[in-house]
Design a protein around this motif. Structure first.
Motif: not given
Length: 445
Positions: A3-6, A54-57, A77-79
């Motif tokens: 899964f993906t976490v922002a 994981i996505v760092d924004t 917002e895209i993340a």
């Protein structure tokens, strides 16, 4: 990943520190200056047995125009649109700010779950902010310290329900992607080129020089070949790099070059081929990486034959150790000529991985020795015994010879240039090391 976490939050609350903690490496730049992160950065995270992306924004800014802050907000917002769960981070030592409340109201309206994290709770300094965060309406906060690793167990428990079974690759076999880095001076158009290659506005772009700070990697595929495409910060001359943040960005770009397999050096056709471009190219070659030169903004050049001659002359004079570096002309903004870049990259990648059988190498060596025998040493001619390729990536060879002396650098260049010509090995660095056998009549002491 399952899964993906922002990770989201206002500037300077510790998002990149938490990102580095979860991926186990210092990939994201961390500094006390607010707004260090601009593009969204992805990584493979792990807490115990739990694995996820994981996505760092960038820090959330209340800006909705075409300014740099507005473009950063759109990337965030895209993340969020691509994530399965969001981690809302606040600075517990600073308490809940009006900006935290504003974005908490916005997050309550989105579809994905949000986990509230009160960062910087080491000791008792963050207790007040932790209690204040209950009022944000995002549920019970998790107190943690991203810098010291506190609270990871509670975060594990909160993320565990989102774990999924990954059925995309049941055998567990993955094709290793080609590591491709795009480097160059600031404002050469690196991020624009990456966006055009992958077909989406993945990288933050703009007229401002130095928009990209972190080295951002994108997983991508071209004609069945998995590619890890890395956009880097612009590399200026060392004397001009004064600020700490820019020094960190430069160090990150140099790290990417070291880890890459193929490097595309993007230069601005309007500024020809400057000394800094040659410095970057020399560094790529010293690291043993294959090099492709891409000339951007070619549609604005009036004297194209003259400009191309100037570029090739500079390459032959300043980089004689690597002959035949391919030059691709393109326009990253319009896309003209971009279709030639990836086929050239794959061709050079094949040369970088090329191997030659030992028997063929030694037949070639005999001819080279006959045409130009080795020099004399201590009154006797140096004796070259045989040659073998010890590895590829880049092509590396061992030349075994007698122990009377060392081959001069000029003779090694003669052999390397002959190898490059006879085995059709342009564009990639070739390493040739001499080895001498031990003399059994010399006292070991």
């Amino acid at each position: 990943m399952s899964f993906t976490v922002a990770i989201i939050g206002r500037p300077n609350v510790g998002k990149s520190t938490l990102f580095n903690r979860l991926v186990g490496k210092k990939l994201a730049l961390v500094d006390d200056t607010p707004g260090v992160t601009r593009d969204r950065r992805e990584g493979d995270a792990r807490i115990g047995s739990l694995k996820f992306k994981i996505v760092d924004t960038a820090g959330l800014e209340e800006s909705f125009d075409d300014s740099l802050e507005g473009r950063m907000r759109r990337q965030t917002e895209i993340a969020l649109d691509e994530a399965d769960v969001a981690l809302m981070l606040i600075d517990a030592r600073a308490g809940v700010t009006p900006l935290d409340k504003h974005f908490a109201n916005w997050l309550r309206k989105i579809k994905i779950p949000v986990i509230l994290l009160a960062n910087k709770c080491e000791g008792k300094s963050g207790a007040t902010g932790l209690y204040e965060s209950f009022g944000l309406g995002l549920g019970e906060p998790i107190s943690l310290s991203a810098e010291h690793g506190e609270g990871m167990g509670e975060l594990f428990d909160a993320l565990l329900p989102f774990e999924k079974t990954d059925d995309d690759n049941p055998d567990g076999e993955e094709t290793r992607p080609l590591q491709l880095a795009i480097v160059g001076r600031p404002n050469a158009g690196k991020s624009t080129l990456v966006n055009h290659l992958i077909g989406e506005d993945r990288m933050l772009t703009g007229p401002e020089a130095g928009v990209t700070r972190d080295a951002i990697a994108v997983e991508w595929e071209f004609e069945g070949q998995p590619i890890k495409l890395v956009d880097t910060a612009g590399l200026r001359r060392r004397a001009r790099v004064q600020k700490k943040l820019e020094k960190l960005s430069v160090a990150d770009s140099l790290r990417v070059i070291k880890m890459a397999e193929i490097v595309v050096l993007l230069i601005d056709a309007e500024e020809t081929f400057e000394k800094q471009d040659l410095t970057i190219a020399s560094h790529v070659i010293e690291e043993g990486r294959a090099l492709v030169l891409a000339v951007n903004k070619w549609d604005t050049v009036k004297d194209r034959p003259g400009t191309m001659k100037l570029i090739r002359d500079r390459l032959s004079i300043s980089l004689p150790q690597v002959k035949g570096i391919p030059v691709v002309t393109l326009s990253a903004l319009t896309g003209r000529g971009v279709e030639k870049l990836l086929p050239t990259v794959l061709e050079v990648y094949g040369l970088w991985n090329k191997r030659v059988p030992t028997s063929r190498l030694n037949r070639w060596l005999e001819i080279m020795l006959e045409q130009h025998p080795p020099p004399m040493a201590k009154g006797r001619r140096l004796k070259v015994r045989y040659i073998t390729q010890v590895k590829a990536r880049p092509p590396t060879f061992s030349l075994f010879m007698s122990s009377r002396g060392e081959l001069p650098e000029s003779y090694i260049r003669y052999l390397v240039n002959g190898m490059r010509q006879d085995f059709e090995w342009p564009a990639v660095p070739i390493r040739l090391y001499t080895r001498t056998g031990k003399n059994p009549y010399v006292d070991k002491d």
